[in-house]
Scaffold this motif. Structure first.
Motif, PDB file in Angstrom:
ATOM      1  N   SER B  83      49.704  37.711  38.807  1.00 57.23           N
ATOM      2  CA  SER B  83      48.544  37.166  38.266  1.00 57.23           C
ATOM      3  C   SER B  83      48.482  35.559  38.329  1.00 57.23           C
ATOM      4  CB  SER B  83      48.861  37.196  36.756  1.00 57.23           C
ATOM      5  OG  SER B  83      48.800  38.909  36.187  1.00 57.23           O
ATOM      6  N   CYS B  86      48.371  34.550  42.206  1.00 54.94           N
ATOM      7  CA  CYS B  86      47.166  34.677  42.723  1.00 54.94           C
ATOM      8  C   CYS B  86      46.140  33.770  42.167  1.00 54.94           C
ATOM      9  CB  CYS B  86      46.600  36.233  42.516  1.00 54.94           C
ATOM     10  SG  CYS B  86      47.352  37.530  43.453  1.00 54.94           S
ATOM     11  N   SER B 136      34.475  41.864  45.452  1.00 57.23           N
ATOM     12  CA  SER B 136      35.547  42.594  45.656  1.00 57.23           C
ATOM     13  C   SER B 136      35.541  44.062  45.714  1.00 57.23           C
ATOM     14  CB  SER B 136      36.283  42.409  44.122  1.00 57.23           C
ATOM     15  OG  SER B 136      37.720  42.963  43.910  1.00 57.23           O
ATOM     16  N   VAL B 147      41.178  38.302  45.262  1.00 56.98           N
ATOM     17  CA  VAL B 147      41.363  37.127  45.539  1.00 56.98           C
ATOM     18  C   VAL B 147      40.443  36.435  46.569  1.00 56.98           C
ATOM     19  CG1 VAL B 147      43.130  35.477  46.909  1.00 56.98           C
ATOM     20  CG2 VAL B 147      43.880  37.224  45.222  1.00 56.98           C
ATOM     21  N   LEU B 150      37.329  35.989  44.408  1.00 55.14           N
ATOM     22  CA  LEU B 150      37.177  34.693  43.801  1.00 55.14           C
ATOM     23  C   LEU B 150      37.274  33.367  44.346  1.00 55.14           C
ATOM     24  CD1 LEU B 150      39.718  35.973  40.938  1.00 55.14           C
ATOM     25  CD2 LEU B 150      37.125  35.425  40.622  1.00 55.14           C
ATOM     26  N   PHE B 216      40.656  36.857  37.173  1.00 57.84           N
ATOM     27  CA  PHE B 216      41.292  37.770  38.142  1.00 57.84           C
ATOM     28  C   PHE B 216      41.856  38.966  37.275  1.00 57.84           C
ATOM     29  CE2 PHE B 216      45.576  38.662  40.112  1.00 57.84           C
ATOM     30  CZ  PHE B 216      45.167  39.315  41.183  1.00 57.84           C
ATOM     31  N   GLY B 225      40.768  44.888  40.965  1.00 56.19           N
ATOM     32  CA  GLY B 225      41.884  43.857  41.524  1.00 56.19           C
ATOM     33  C   GLY B 225      43.284  44.721  41.895  1.00 56.19           C
TER      34      GLY B 225
END
Lengths: 274, 285
Positions: B83, B86, B136, B147, B150, B216, B225
């Protein structure tokens, strides 16, 4: 006199249009011989700084020819920009703002060497020390940031930086105007000493007739983009032909500047570095 | 020159207040968690043991156990790397991309700059989480797609910030002076102009690690994710959502830790901002 180092012929430059139209250069003719100091004088807005920017290639002329070492400026700025930059350097009015205040003084003085890929870290450091001493500053100042220096010291740093590459022409745009009068005289003397030692030519721009007379071999007087008078320094100052030049001379504030080049006091060097 | 001497001089000016000490300790603890999670793992986080299901917090299991009988604390320790790691990757990439694009746009101006401004406006006007979800989901619903999504939604804010600074500095005398020395545009940007953004970037990036962490874990929570059986924090909360009423600790501790890390980032960001402002004020005098 030998072939001119820099020559401007009938250079025109206009900024803006309509109401904001300003004629900054209206057919400027100007020539600087190798090693000669030419003073360019006029009130603010007379186009002096435009001439500096034209010579430095920061502004393009609308028409007219600018030649350096007998070759057109456009040619220099195109293929040989680096070479031109090494030969023509500038010193500006605000010594603090001309330096990157995050960098040490030594870094800024060495920057031209890095840009032009000259020498290595050791030789650059030696050159910085040599340059600082040549402008009357203590070599220890290399580690300082600009914010820690006085105005006079900063302008000496800027001069050292401009001399790093041993240029043939120094464009000084109001280079002493922001300094205290007493410091002005010292820095002017430094310019004269540099000229004698290195034979560098200068385009010395100022609104102050007394300053220009003190330093220049010849003087060009500008008014609203026109050259109104041009000639040997003494001749322009003692027997001005134009009304405007006469008015400028009449407005001298007579700062405490030594009368001639000969009366310079070498003691100011040590004083300035203290 | 002697950068070592300058660093010691500048840090010496920052006095160790309680706030700064706590901040540094928290950072060190987090760094150890991310780089050496095995030091903290107290039980095998992958061993499924139905007999150990839903054990409440105890000395053996500080955060309790989950629906498969796994130790939640150990899983969270391992999840920190995913977490927080990333989030940092996203922030660093977004800052790098944004800085390069913003600097070039602000420097050369013209149509490229106009295009850049329009693009960043569109990105900033659109709800970023919705956009990140769409990207995503389209790219592949895994850790790296989150990732990437974002980074794509985050870089415009950096581009805008850097562009503003570059445009402001472009007309400064030191830039003109560097140009007359013969420095190229890229040299002037790299040596003089982009360093002007360092303080703002440091503050912004620190804050953003927190905000990106929320986004995230949010993406993971939504299934876009990290995928099971990853111990990613958002995913843990997602799998806990059915057991909220009979095992409160299952979603509670991951949520609490996320809240703590985000608060820490905001706190550190503000702290860095305050230190930089104080220093700037001092340097001016």
């Amino acid at each position: 006199m030998s072939a001119p180092l820099l020559e401007l012929r009938d250079v025109h430059k206009v900024f803006g249009e309509g109401d904001t139209r300003t004629v900054a250069a209206n057919g400027i003719d100007l020539s600087i011989a190798p090693g000669e100091i030419v003073g360019l004088v006029g009130e603010s807005g007379s186009g002096k700084s435009t001439v500096a920017n034209l010579v430095l290639g920061l502004v393009e002329p609308d028409s007219g020819d600018i030649e350096f070492e007998g070759r057109p400026l456009a040619q220099w700025l195109g293929r040989e920009n680096r070479a031109y930059r090494a030969k023509v350097q500038a010193v500006f009015q605000q010594p603090l703002l001309a330096l990157d205040q995050r960098r040490t003084v030594g870094w800024s003085i060495a920057e031209p060497l890095v840009v032009h890929r000259i020498g290595n870290a050791t030789s650059r450091r030696e050159r910085v020390v040599e340059l600082l001493e040549s402008v009357g500053l203590n070599a220890e100042l290399a580690e300082r940031r600009p914010g820690q220096l006085s105005g006079g010291q900063l302008q000496r740093v800027n001069i050292a930086r401009a001399l790093t590459l041993e240029p043939r022409l120094l464009v000084c745009d109001e280079a002493v105007s922001a300094l205290d009068v007493s410091v002005q005289a010292q820095v002017l003397d430094l310019f004269l000493e540099v000229q004698e030692r290195l034979g560098v030519a200068m385009l010395f721009i100022s609104h102050n007739m007394a300053v220009v007379r003190h330093i220049s071999d010849s003087i060009v007087v500008m008014y609203h983009g026109d050259v109104v008078e041009q000639g040997q320094a003494d001749q322009v100052c003692d027997s001005p032909r134009s009304d405007y030049a006469r008015a400028l001379i009449g407005s001298w504030l007579e700062p405490r500047v030594p009368e001639s080049r000969e009366s310079r006091d070498p003691a100011v060097r040590s004083e300035a570095s203290a | 020159m002697t950068s070592a001497a300058l660093i010691t001089r500048s840090t010496a000016r920052v006095r160790p207040t309680a706030r700064r000490i706590v901040g540094v300790i928290a950072l060190v603890v987090l760094a150890i968690l991310v780089f050496y999670p095995q030091l903290f793992v107290i039980a095998d986080p992958t061993s499924i043991n139905v007999g150990q299901r839903f054990l409440p917090p105890s000395f053996a299991h500080p955060f309790g156990t989950d629906d498969a009988g796994r130790d939640i604390f150990s899983r969270m320790v391992l999840g920190a790397r995913i977490s927080i790691g990333c989030a940092i990757i996203v922030v660093v990439s977004a800052a790098a991309v944004g800085t390069v694009i913003g600097a070039i746009g602000g420097w050369i101006g013209g149509w490229f700059d106009t295009l850049l401004s329009k693009v960043t406006d569109v990105f900033l006007a659109f709800p970023y989480l919705v956009l990140a979800m769409a990207i995503s989901a389209a790219v592949g619903r895994d850790l790296w797609s989150a990732v990437l999504a974002l980074v794509i939604v985050w870089w415009p804010s950096y581009a805008r910030m850097v562009r503003t600074v570059v445009r402001g500095q472009k007309g400064e005398l030191y830039v003109k002076a560097a140009r007359t020395l013969g420095a190229s545009g890229s040299q002037i940007l790299r040596w003089h102009v982009i360093p002007q953004t360092t303080e703002q970037l440091a503050v912004r990036m620190t804050l953003d690690v927190g905000y990106v962490l929320v986004s995230f874990t949010g993406l993971s929570f939504l299934g876009l994710g990290a995928q099971a059986p990853s111990p990613e924090w958002g995913l843990m909360i997602a799998s806990a959502k059915n057991y909220v009423l009979n095992a409160w600790w299952y979603p509670f501790f991951p949520g609490l830790v996320i809240l703590g890390v985000v608060s820490l980032c905001v706190w550190l960001g503000d702290g860095i901002g305050a230190v930089k402002t104080a220093k700037k004020g001092k340097a001016k005098r």
